[in-house]
Structure formats: structure tokens, C-alpha cells
Design a protein around this motif. Structure first.
Motif, short mmCIF file in Angstrom:
data_model
loop_
_atom_site.label_atom_id
_atom_site.label_comp_id
_atom_site.label_asym_id
_atom_site.label_seq_id
_atom_site.Cartn_x
_atom_site.Cartn_y
_atom_site.Cartn_z
N GLU A 4 0.83 -1.19 0.00
CA GLU A 4 0.00 0.00 0.00
C GLU A 4 0.87 1.24 0.00
O GLU A 4 1.95 1.27 0.59
CB GLU A 4 -0.92 0.01 1.23
N LYS A 5 0.37 2.27 -0.68
CA LYS A 5 1.08 3.54 -0.70
C LYS A 5 1.08 4.15 0.70
O LYS A 5 0.07 4.12 1.40
CB LYS A 5 0.40 4.51 -1.68
N SER A 6 2.20 4.69 1.10
CA SER A 6 2.33 5.31 2.41
C SER A 6 2.77 6.75 2.26
O SER A 6 3.58 7.08 1.38
CB SER A 6 3.35 4.55 3.26
N VAL A 7 2.26 7.62 3.12
CA VAL A 7 2.58 9.05 3.04
C VAL A 7 4.00 9.32 3.53
O VAL A 7 4.69 10.20 2.99
CB VAL A 7 1.57 9.87 3.86
N ILE A 8 4.45 8.59 4.54
CA ILE A 8 5.74 8.88 5.17
C ILE A 8 6.90 8.89 4.17
O ILE A 8 7.66 9.87 4.11
CB ILE A 8 6.03 7.88 6.31
N PRO A 9 7.10 7.86 3.35
CA PRO A 9 8.20 7.90 2.39
C PRO A 9 8.04 8.98 1.33
O PRO A 9 9.03 9.47 0.78
CB PRO A 9 8.20 6.50 1.76
N ILE A 10 6.80 9.38 1.04
CA ILE A 10 6.59 10.48 0.10
C ILE A 10 7.13 11.77 0.69
O ILE A 10 7.81 12.56 0.02
CB ILE A 10 5.09 10.62 -0.25
N ILE A 11 6.86 12.00 1.98
CA ILE A 11 7.40 13.18 2.67
C ILE A 11 8.92 13.14 2.67
O ILE A 11 9.59 14.14 2.38
CB ILE A 11 6.87 13.26 4.11
N GLU A 12 9.48 11.98 2.99
CA GLU A 12 10.93 11.83 3.05
C GLU A 12 11.58 12.12 1.70
O GLU A 12 12.60 12.81 1.62
CB GLU A 12 11.29 10.42 3.50
N SER A 13 10.99 11.60 0.62
CA SER A 13 11.59 11.74 -0.70
C SER A 13 11.56 13.18 -1.21
O SER A 13 12.38 13.56 -2.04
CB SER A 13 10.87 10.82 -1.70
N LYS A 14 10.62 13.98 -0.72
CA LYS A 14 10.49 15.36 -1.18
C LYS A 14 11.08 16.35 -0.18
O LYS A 14 11.01 17.57 -0.39
CB LYS A 14 9.02 15.69 -1.43
N TYR A 15 11.65 15.85 0.90
CA TYR A 15 12.06 16.71 2.02
C TYR A 15 13.00 17.83 1.58
O TYR A 15 12.84 18.98 1.99
CB TYR A 15 12.73 15.86 3.10
N THR A 16 14.00 17.51 0.77
CA THR A 16 14.98 18.53 0.37
C THR A 16 14.37 19.59 -0.55
O THR A 16 14.99 20.64 -0.77
CB THR A 16 16.18 17.88 -0.33
N LEU A 17 13.19 19.33 -1.09
CA LEU A 17 12.53 20.29 -1.98
C LEU A 17 11.64 21.26 -1.21
O LEU A 17 11.16 22.23 -1.78
CB LEU A 17 11.68 19.55 -3.02
N PHE A 18 11.43 21.01 0.08
CA PHE A 18 10.54 21.84 0.88
C PHE A 18 11.23 23.15 1.29
O PHE A 18 12.45 23.22 1.42
CB PHE A 18 10.11 21.11 2.16
N THR A 19 10.40 24.17 1.54
CA THR A 19 10.89 25.40 2.14
C THR A 19 11.13 25.16 3.63
O THR A 19 10.77 24.10 4.15
CB THR A 19 9.86 26.54 1.97
#
Length: 285
Positions: A4-19
Motif C-alpha cells: 500500500e502507498k504510504s505518506v511517510i516515504p513520500i514526505i521523506e523523498s520530497k524533504y529537500t525540496l521543501f521550504t
């Protein structure tokens, strides 16, 4: 087994792109207890950020808005594994967590693009250092058996020198878990400046990488895994490499299967010849 898709790794993978503000929100959801009040109003007050910032954060994670994000977040953490005392169970649980993370962030369209780049390449140079070097060597070992013209480099000097010898039709495939290995980045930049195709497998995505990499393939990170130190660091890269390999041999599968069979037969013949030679030596002793 169903993943199942999980939100946590999505956050981790985009972390460096966040403000900076979005990273503050990301840290909250990476560490918070799902039993807490995580309404947008409460999160905004707790973090001293605006509700609009939280909505933008949710959209940057790929959701329509905060409501869709929070539903997916709660769905991701609704089942908690019981604490296992056995070392074996801990290792298997950690690998399962990693597989779920990998499934959550994999981009199948990107895998197809990477495969097409390999198919259209005259030659592929796979590079990596340390544990990432194992992935580069593994790529050469597997793909060369199905007819791809590929070399792997794991030595710093040879990686840098390769920038001088790049030719038309070359594609550079680089592996770096940290995304900060200078020799690797040097070759990628040089290849891009010379008009060559570049593919980068890393667990640390950043906007700067997209300036000289045609494809940045984000692999799952061992960070935030409860027992991430139990897993070999190159495993996430080898996992994605398996996906690329599977899609690659699926193109003209009959031809590639024939090439692989001929390769294996040739290697087996070498072993047969070696055994025959040794048996003759024994016979004349």
C-alpha cells in the motif's frame, strides 16, 4: 502480498525540496503520534504556521489538499506492528517497511523513461563509490549478459577521467545514496555539459540535481526506519535496479532471452573446458 502507498516515504523523498516552513511541517508529521489532534487548525497553532502553508505542503506532497493528505496519513499509520523481541523478526519487519517505502515512491513512468534511455544508448557507463559502487558493478554484471554495451567504474580517478573519454551516444548512470559524492557529481555535470544523457539513482533528491541529470531516480531511504541499520545500504538501489532490469528485458524479450541463454551457455562451456583440462592433468600425473 499487497503493498500500500504510504505518506511517510513520500514526505521523506520530497524533504529537500521543501521550504523551511514546509520542513517544519514535514518534521511534525514524521514524528507525531497519530492519536494527537492533527486537524489543520491545531497543527497551524502548534507550529506557528498558517493554514495556507499546510495546504501548500500537502499539495507539494502530491495531494489535492490537506484533507486528502491527512486521510492518507492516518491510513498509513493505522496498523502498528507489535514489538518483536526476536532478531530475525526485526530484520524481516524492517525489510517489509523498506519495501513499502519503495513501493510508495516508485514512479513507473520514470522507470519506463530510464529503460528507453538505456535502449537508445550506444554505450552505458555505470559509476558509484563505496556501497553504491556495488550497485554500479551489479548493473554491469546483469545488463552485459543481455547485450547492453556497459562498463562500470568505482575508482575515483577513473570516474573523473571518464569525463574526457565520453563519446556520442554515451549515457552515464550514477549511484550515490547521499547524493553528495563529489566525483560522481563531477562526472554527471561534465556529461551533461557535453550533451550526454545522465541518470542518477539517489535517496537525496534536490532541485540542483535536476539541472544536470535527465532523470533523478529517488530510491527509498533507510532513515526513519526503526532498525534501518540492519539493512545493507545498497539494497534500496538494487531493488529499483531490478525493476529497471525487468522492464529492459521485457522489450524484445525473445531476443534478449536468447542472448542471455547464449551467454550462460558460453560461460558454462568455459567451466566445462576448465574441468576437462584439469582432469587431463590428473590423468597424466
Amino acid at each position: 502480498m499487497i503493498y500500500e502507498k504510504s505518506v511517510i516515504p513520500i514526505i521523506e523523498s520530497k524533504y529537500t525540496l521543501f521550504t523551511a516552513t514546509e520542513k517544519k511541517i514535514a518534521d511534525y508529521f514524521l514524528q507525531c503520534d497519530p492519536g494527537m489532534d492533527i486537524s489543520i487548525q491545531n497543527v497551524a497553532e502548534k507550529l506557528y504556521v498558517s493554514q495556507a502553508s499546510i495546504s501548500r505542503f500537502a499539495k507539494k506532497c502530491g495531494f489535492v489538499g490537506f484533507r486528502e493528505f491527512i486521510f492518507a496519513f492516518l491510513d498509513s499509520v493505522r496498523v502498528k506492528k507489535p514489538n518483536a523481541n526476536m532478531i530475525t523478526q526485526n530484520v524481516f519487519n524492517t525489510y517489509q517497511d523498506l519495501l513499502n517505502k519503495a513501493y510508495s515512491i516508485i514512479d513507473n513512468d520514470q522507470i519506463q523513461r530510464v529503460v528507453r534511455m538505456l535502449v537508445n544508448s550506444k554505450k552505458v557507463i555505470a559509476v558509484g563509490k563505496g556501497s553504491s559502487g556495488y550497485a554500479a558493478s551489479e548493473m554491469e554484471s546483469r545488463f552485459v549478459r543481455v547485450g547492453l554495451d556497459i562498463d562500470s567504474l568505482t575508482d575515483s580517478d577513473r570516474i573523473r577521467m571518464q569525463s574526457v573519454f565520453l563519446k556520442d551516444g554515451d549515457t552515464v548512470v550514477a549511484f550515490s545514496i547521499s547524493g553528495k559524492t563529489e566525483d560522481i557529481l563531477f562526472l554527471l555535470r561534465s556529461a551533461h555539459d557535453r550533451g550526454k544523457k545522465t541518470i542518477f539513482f539517489t535517496s537525496a533528491d534536490s532541485q540542483a540535481l535536476h539541472e544536470f541529470c535527465d532523470e533523478v531516480v529517488v530510491v527509498s531511504s533507510l532513515e526513519y526506519l526503526e532498525n534501518g541499520n540492519l539493512i545493507s545500504p545498497q539494497f534500496p538501489m538494487l531493488l529499483v535496479l531490478d525493476l529497471v532490469y525487468s522492464e529492459y528485458i521485457n522489450i524484445d524479450s525473445v531476443i534478449k532471452s536468447a542472448i542471455l541463454e547464449d551467454t550462460v551457455t558460453t560461460l558454462n562451456k568455459k567451466e566445462d573446458d576448465k574441468r576437462f583440462y584439469l582432469s587431463r592433468q590428473d590423468r597424466f600425473r
